[in-house]
Design a protein around this motif. Structure first.
Motif, PDB file in Angstrom:
ATOM      1  N   ASP A   1      -6.647  14.001  -3.858  1.00  0.00           N
ATOM      2  CA  ASP A   1      -6.875  13.884  -2.379  1.00  0.00           C
ATOM      3  C   ASP A   1      -5.519  13.056  -1.722  1.00  0.00           C
ATOM      4  OD1 ASP A   1      -7.382  12.594   0.415  1.00  0.00           O
ATOM      5  OD2 ASP A   1      -9.455  13.306  -0.023  1.00  0.00           O
ATOM      6  N   LEU A   2      -4.638  13.614  -0.957  1.00  0.00           N
ATOM      7  CA  LEU A   2      -3.490  12.990  -0.649  1.00  0.00           C
ATOM      8  C   LEU A   2      -3.733  11.798   0.080  1.00  0.00           C
ATOM      9  CD1 LEU A   2      -2.599  13.926   2.509  1.00  0.00           C
ATOM     10  CD2 LEU A   2      -2.519  16.134   1.536  1.00  0.00           C
ATOM     11  N   TYR A   3      -5.009  11.785   1.318  1.00  0.00           N
ATOM     12  CA  TYR A   3      -5.147  10.708   1.922  1.00  0.00           C
ATOM     13  C   TYR A   3      -5.462   9.724   1.149  1.00  0.00           C
ATOM     14  CZ  TYR A   3      -5.191  14.130   5.764  1.00  0.00           C
ATOM     15  OH  TYR A   3      -4.579  15.070   6.577  1.00  0.00           O
ATOM     16  N   GLN A   4      -6.134   9.775   0.000  1.00  0.00           N
ATOM     17  CA  GLN A   4      -6.828   8.605  -0.749  1.00  0.00           C
ATOM     18  C   GLN A   4      -5.468   7.956  -1.339  1.00  0.00           C
ATOM     19  OE1 GLN A   4      -9.731   9.724  -3.652  1.00  0.00           O
ATOM     20  NE2 GLN A   4      -9.373   7.949  -4.975  1.00  0.00           N
ATOM     21  N   LEU A   5      -4.472   8.888  -1.987  1.00  0.00           N
ATOM     22  CA  LEU A   5      -3.427   8.366  -2.545  1.00  0.00           C
ATOM     23  C   LEU A   5      -2.529   7.367  -1.488  1.00  0.00           C
ATOM     24  CD1 LEU A   5      -2.051  11.434  -4.389  1.00  0.00           C
ATOM     25  CD2 LEU A   5      -3.153   9.681  -5.513  1.00  0.00           C
ATOM     26  N   TYR A   6      -2.478   7.724  -0.248  1.00  0.00           N
ATOM     27  CA  TYR A   6      -1.863   6.965   0.738  1.00  0.00           C
ATOM     28  C   TYR A   6      -2.682   5.946   0.918  1.00  0.00           C
ATOM     29  CZ  TYR A   6       1.317  11.143   1.547  1.00  0.00           C
ATOM     30  OH  TYR A   6       2.223  12.153   1.243  1.00  0.00           O
ATOM     31  N   ALA A   7      -3.759   5.877   1.101  1.00  0.00           N
ATOM     32  CA  ALA A   7      -4.646   4.642   1.240  1.00  0.00           C
ATOM     33  C   ALA A   7      -4.528   3.649   0.243  1.00  0.00           C
ATOM     34  CB  ALA A   7      -5.993   5.084   1.713  1.00  0.00           C
ATOM     35  N   GLU A   8      -4.562   4.222  -0.939  1.00  0.00           N
ATOM     36  CA  GLU A   8      -4.423   3.065  -2.070  1.00  0.00           C
ATOM     37  C   GLU A   8      -2.961   2.444  -2.056  1.00  0.00           C
ATOM     38  OE1 GLU A   8      -5.075   5.832  -5.353  1.00  0.00           O
ATOM     39  OE2 GLU A   8      -7.325   5.782  -5.119  1.00  0.00           O
ATOM     40  N   ILE A   9      -1.921   3.283  -1.887  1.00  0.00           N
ATOM     41  CA  ILE A   9      -0.585   2.527  -1.710  1.00  0.00           C
ATOM     42  C   ILE A   9      -0.536   1.395  -0.729  1.00  0.00           C
ATOM     43  CG2 ILE A   9       1.709   3.153  -1.254  1.00  0.00           C
ATOM     44  CD1 ILE A   9       1.538   5.786  -2.400  1.00  0.00           C
ATOM     45  N   GLU A  10      -1.283   1.757   0.630  1.00  0.00           N
ATOM     46  CA  GLU A  10      -1.458   0.798   1.555  1.00  0.00           C
ATOM     47  C   GLU A  10      -2.121  -0.509   1.228  1.00  0.00           C
ATOM     48  OE1 GLU A  10      -1.772   1.632   6.129  1.00  0.00           O
ATOM     49  OE2 GLU A  10      -3.860   1.470   5.191  1.00  0.00           O
ATOM     50  N   ALA A  11      -3.344  -0.161   0.680  1.00  0.00           N
ATOM     51  CA  ALA A  11      -4.296  -1.307   0.315  1.00  0.00           C
ATOM     52  C   ALA A  11      -3.915  -2.078  -0.822  1.00  0.00           C
ATOM     53  CB  ALA A  11      -5.552  -0.613  -0.176  1.00  0.00           C
ATOM     54  N   SER A  12      -3.178  -1.532  -1.616  1.00  0.00           N
ATOM     55  CA  SER A  12      -2.464  -2.465  -2.967  1.00  0.00           C
ATOM     56  C   SER A  12      -1.414  -3.122  -2.270  1.00  0.00           C
ATOM     57  CB  SER A  12      -1.970  -1.473  -4.136  1.00  0.00           C
ATOM     58  OG  SER A  12      -1.022  -0.750  -3.725  1.00  0.00           O
ATOM     59  N   SER A  13      -0.544  -2.501  -1.414  1.00  0.00           N
ATOM     60  CA  SER A  13       0.413  -3.352  -0.821  1.00  0.00           C
ATOM     61  C   SER A  13       0.260  -4.519  -0.270  1.00  0.00           C
ATOM     62  CB  SER A  13       1.414  -2.295  -0.301  1.00  0.00           C
ATOM     63  OG  SER A  13       0.974  -2.123   1.293  1.00  0.00           O
ATOM     64  N   LEU A  14      -0.841  -4.348   0.766  1.00  0.00           N
ATOM     65  CA  LEU A  14      -1.479  -5.413   1.287  1.00  0.00           C
ATOM     66  C   LEU A  14      -2.109  -6.520   0.506  1.00  0.00           C
ATOM     67  CD1 LEU A  14      -2.087  -6.687   4.010  1.00  0.00           C
ATOM     68  CD2 LEU A  14      -4.169  -5.392   4.048  1.00  0.00           C
ATOM     69  N   ALA A  15      -2.647  -6.089  -0.669  1.00  0.00           N
ATOM     70  CA  ALA A  15      -3.331  -7.080  -1.594  1.00  0.00           C
ATOM     71  C   ALA A  15      -2.137  -8.017  -2.244  1.00  0.00           C
ATOM     72  CB  ALA A  15      -4.109  -6.437  -2.784  1.00  0.00           C
ATOM     73  N   ARG A  16      -0.964  -7.249  -2.639  1.00  0.00           N
ATOM     74  CA  ARG A  16       0.125  -7.710  -3.123  1.00  0.00           C
ATOM     75  C   ARG A  16       0.724  -8.896  -2.321  1.00  0.00           C
ATOM     76  NH1 ARG A  16       1.418  -2.662  -5.424  1.00  0.00           N
ATOM     77  NH2 ARG A  16       2.690  -2.481  -3.649  1.00  0.00           N
ATOM     78  N   ALA A  17       0.965  -8.357  -1.071  1.00  0.00           N
ATOM     79  CA  ALA A  17       1.557  -9.597   0.043  1.00  0.00           C
ATOM     80  C   ALA A  17       0.515 -10.549   0.251  1.00  0.00           C
ATOM     81  CB  ALA A  17       1.691  -8.602   1.265  1.00  0.00           C
ATOM     82  N   ARG A  18      -0.762 -10.507   0.409  1.00  0.00           N
ATOM     83  CA  ARG A  18      -1.387 -11.743   0.520  1.00  0.00           C
ATOM     84  C   ARG A  18      -1.549 -12.545  -0.717  1.00  0.00           C
ATOM     85  NH1 ARG A  18      -5.150 -11.412   5.018  1.00  0.00           N
ATOM     86  NH2 ARG A  18      -5.429  -9.480   6.105  1.00  0.00           N
ATOM     87  N   ALA A  19      -1.433 -12.050  -2.017  1.00  0.00           N
ATOM     88  CA  ALA A  19      -1.445 -12.784  -2.903  1.00  0.00           C
ATOM     89  C   ALA A  19      -0.064 -13.604  -3.226  1.00  0.00           C
ATOM     90  CB  ALA A  19      -1.438 -11.749  -4.326  1.00  0.00           C
ATOM     91  N   LYS A  20       1.092 -12.741  -2.640  1.00  0.00           N
ATOM     92  CA  LYS A  20       2.210 -13.686  -2.673  1.00  0.00           C
ATOM     93  C   LYS A  20       2.315 -14.970  -1.582  1.00  0.00           C
ATOM     94  CE  LYS A  20       7.118 -12.897  -2.798  1.00  0.00           C
ATOM     95  NZ  LYS A  20       8.258 -11.691  -2.608  1.00  0.00           N
ATOM     96  N   LEU A  21       1.665 -14.707  -0.485  1.00  0.00           N
ATOM     97  CA  LEU A  21       1.498 -15.666   0.400  1.00  0.00           C
ATOM     98  C   LEU A  21       0.615 -16.888  -0.071  1.00  0.00           C
ATOM     99  CD1 LEU A  21       0.597 -13.772   3.780  1.00  0.00           C
ATOM    100  CD2 LEU A  21       2.795 -15.077   3.295  1.00  0.00           C
ATOM    101  N   ALA A  22      -0.501 -16.516  -0.726  1.00  0.00           N
ATOM    102  CA  ALA A  22      -1.410 -17.550  -1.441  1.00  0.00           C
ATOM    103  C   ALA A  22      -0.601 -18.502  -2.351  1.00  0.00           C
ATOM    104  CB  ALA A  22      -2.674 -16.951  -1.823  1.00  0.00           C
ATOM    105  N   LEU A  23       0.082 -17.691  -3.286  1.00  0.00           N
ATOM    106  CA  LEU A  23       0.809 -18.298  -4.416  1.00  0.00           C
ATOM    107  C   LEU A  23       1.939 -19.183  -3.563  1.00  0.00           C
ATOM    108  CD1 LEU A  23       1.364 -18.291  -7.466  1.00  0.00           C
ATOM    109  CD2 LEU A  23       3.028 -16.497  -7.188  1.00  0.00           C
ATOM    110  N   ALA A  24       2.522 -18.833  -2.597  1.00  0.00           N
ATOM    111  CA  ALA A  24       3.727 -19.678  -1.988  1.00  0.00           C
ATOM    112  C   ALA A  24       2.923 -20.962  -1.429  1.00  0.00           C
ATOM    113  CB  ALA A  24       4.298 -18.806  -1.038  1.00  0.00           C
ATOM    114  N   ALA A  25       1.689 -20.683  -0.924  1.00  0.00           N
ATOM    115  CA  ALA A  25       0.873 -21.862  -0.348  1.00  0.00           C
ATOM    116  C   ALA A  25       0.617 -22.887  -1.143  1.00  0.00           C
ATOM    117  CB  ALA A  25      -0.036 -21.229   0.691  1.00  0.00           C
ATOM    118  N   ALA A  26       0.249 -22.444  -2.587  1.00  0.00           N
ATOM    119  CA  ALA A  26      -0.336 -23.185  -3.459  1.00  0.00           C
ATOM    120  C   ALA A  26       0.251 -24.433  -3.939  1.00  0.00           C
ATOM    121  CB  ALA A  26      -0.712 -22.353  -4.859  1.00  0.00           C
TER     122      ALA A  26
END
Length: 473
Positions: free
Chosen positions: A448-473
């Motif tokens: 399902d192509l929509y699922q593939l794009y949604a997974e890329i979007e969700a994982s990129s946001l999770a990585r970005a938030r994790a990097k922010l949290a790490l920087a603030a720690a």
């Protein structure tokens, strides 16, 4: 042995070469072969390179953004091919062949809705890192013999297809070896590419008589192309341009006649989905079979050159809006293959698509497209990694970039086919999707192509938030 591309051997004694590397080898070898078979394709590659370099020179910020995202280098190598298969066995085996190169079936496309008797999928890499390494993809169609009205001709076509073998014994053996061992060595990978390339090579010797070819041609020109030859010759390769309107304008200056209209959405500030154009199919000499063993000279038209421009991947909501606006446009003006109403069609297309938002923030906010999120490295004491996305974007601690559409559009694909096959090729097949049958013939479910794009979007946001949290720690 291939002479158009030298393989860069890896010093990996006893280890497997990556599927990404095999795909890169195959893509380069295919391009070299097609450039030799169709010289105009080489001219097209040179033109696209010239236009892309000019575009990047004039858009320094876009060049920098693509470089930061790791997407700059892939533009020059990026291309897709297209083939048309005749049987379920061919489709199932081609799936196994592409799997060796890390390519999986994504999406189901019913082209009968646009008067072409095939249904299709796109074999491509699906992991982000594999797409960046080499995004080569092959749009693969399976002939719908059930859509041939003449039962006698349908049975004859099936008998012709049943006895052909489009894969070399060496290719089959290496597919089986890769499946059994979980991969191929560098030496086996080189041999695999050489063997696999034979499936896609052009053959001037037809496998049918001139009279049978004409019967198939009269049923549909695409049917004649699939059934009349011993292999599914690659019918086009497609380089990616960053400015398809410029390429369309410059093609005649390079001795290439483009199709009348660019398929897909109109020119926009924010490109969406996929825009395609092509040059007319070549009329090539072929030899037809005759009873006494001698060849009868004839002509066949199938192979052409195509160019694509890729934009933002749309969500189901965005795709539904695109589909509605395209249908409204074509209800008013149906583009003629001879280009007689090209200006009217393109004008109507632009007017109708004025309803589609054309700035990144609106597209993101209204959830019409998919975006890749990255932490910018900036800090803001007023926000945390848990803050809502809009706040993070406004503060500049996270950036949103459009995810590139990697897939295809059935109406556009049919439009490219028909512009090269002629107006008479657009027959009145009713929409007749049969995904279950296609997947049964494929031997697997399509992604399902929509699922593939949604997974890329969700994982990129999770990585970005994790990097922010790490920087603030």
């Amino acid at each position: 042995m291939i002479t158009t591309h030298s393989f860069e051997r890896l010093s990996m004694s006893g280890e497997f070469v990556s599927s990404d590397q095999i795909r890169s080898w195959f893509s380069a070898a295919m391009s070299g072969m097609y450039r030799e078979e169709v010289p105009a394709y080489g001219t097209l590659l040179d033109l696209v390179k010239e236009v892309n370099e000019g575009y990047l020179d004039a858009h320094a910020e876009e060049k920098e953004r693509l470089g930061q995202l790791g997407e700059l280098e892939r533009i020059g190598d990026e291309r897709h091919g297209a083939i048309r298969l005749g049987t379920a066995d061919e489709l199932s085996t081609i799936r196994r062949l592409f799997a060796v190169m890390g390519m999986e079936p994504v999406g189901y496309y019913d082209l009968s809705v646009a008067g072409v008797p095939v249904h299709s999928t796109a074999f491509r890499p699906i992991r982000d890192e594999s797409l960046k390494a080499n995004p080569f993809r092959v749009f693969t169609s399976l002939l719908r013999l059930d859509l041939i009205a003449d039962e006698k001709l349908r049975n004859e076509a099936a008998q012709i297809l049943a006895i052909r073998q489009i894969f070399t014994p060496g290719c089959i053996a290496l597919i089986e070896k890769a499946e059994a061992n979980g991969g191929l060595s560098a030496a086996d990978g080189e041999n695999f590419v050489n063997e696999a390339l034979e499936t896609f090579r052009w053959h001037t010797q037809a496998s049918v008589s001139a009279s049978m070819y004409q019967k198939l041609h009269d049923a549909h020109r695409l049917i004649a192309d699939v059934v009349s030859f011993r292999g599914p010759h690659i019918n086009h390769l497609t380089p990616r341009t960053l400015d398809i309107d410029k390429v369309q304008t410059l093609m005649p200056e390079h001795g290439i006649t483009p199709k009348a209209v660019v398929e897909g959405p109109p020119t926009r500030n924010v490109p969406i989905l996929l825009r395609q154009t092509s040059f007319k199919a070549l009329q090539e000499m072929v030899d037809f079979v005759v009873a006494d063993g001698k060849a009868e000279a004839g002509r066949h038209t199938a192979r052409f050159g195509e160019i694509e421009q890729r934009g933002l991947a749309l969500t189901p909501k965005g795709q539904a809006l695109y589909d509605r606006l395209l249908a409204e446009t074509r209800a008013k003006v149906t583009p003629a293959a001879d280009g007689s109403n090209a200006a009217e069609y393109m004008s109507t297309l632009s007017e109708t698509f004025a309803e589609f938002p054309d700035d990144l923030e609106t597209l993101r906010r209204e959830k019409l497209g998919y975006f890749r999120y990255t932490a910018t490295g900036k800090t803001d004491a007023s926000v945390t990694a848990a803050s809502d996305l809009d706040t993070l974007l406004s503060a500049g601690v996270i950036a949103a970039d459009p995810i590139v559409y990697e897939d295809f559009l059935p109406v556009s694909a049919a439009g490219i086919f028909q512009s090269n096959l002629g107006d008479e090729a657009a027959q009145a097949f009713s929409a007749n999707p049969n995904r279950d049958r296609f997947e049964a013939d494929l031997g697997a479910s399509v992604k399902d192509l929509y699922q593939l794009y949604a997974e890329i979007e969700a994982s990129s946001l999770a990585r970005a938030r994790a990097k922010l949290a790490l920087a603030a720690a």
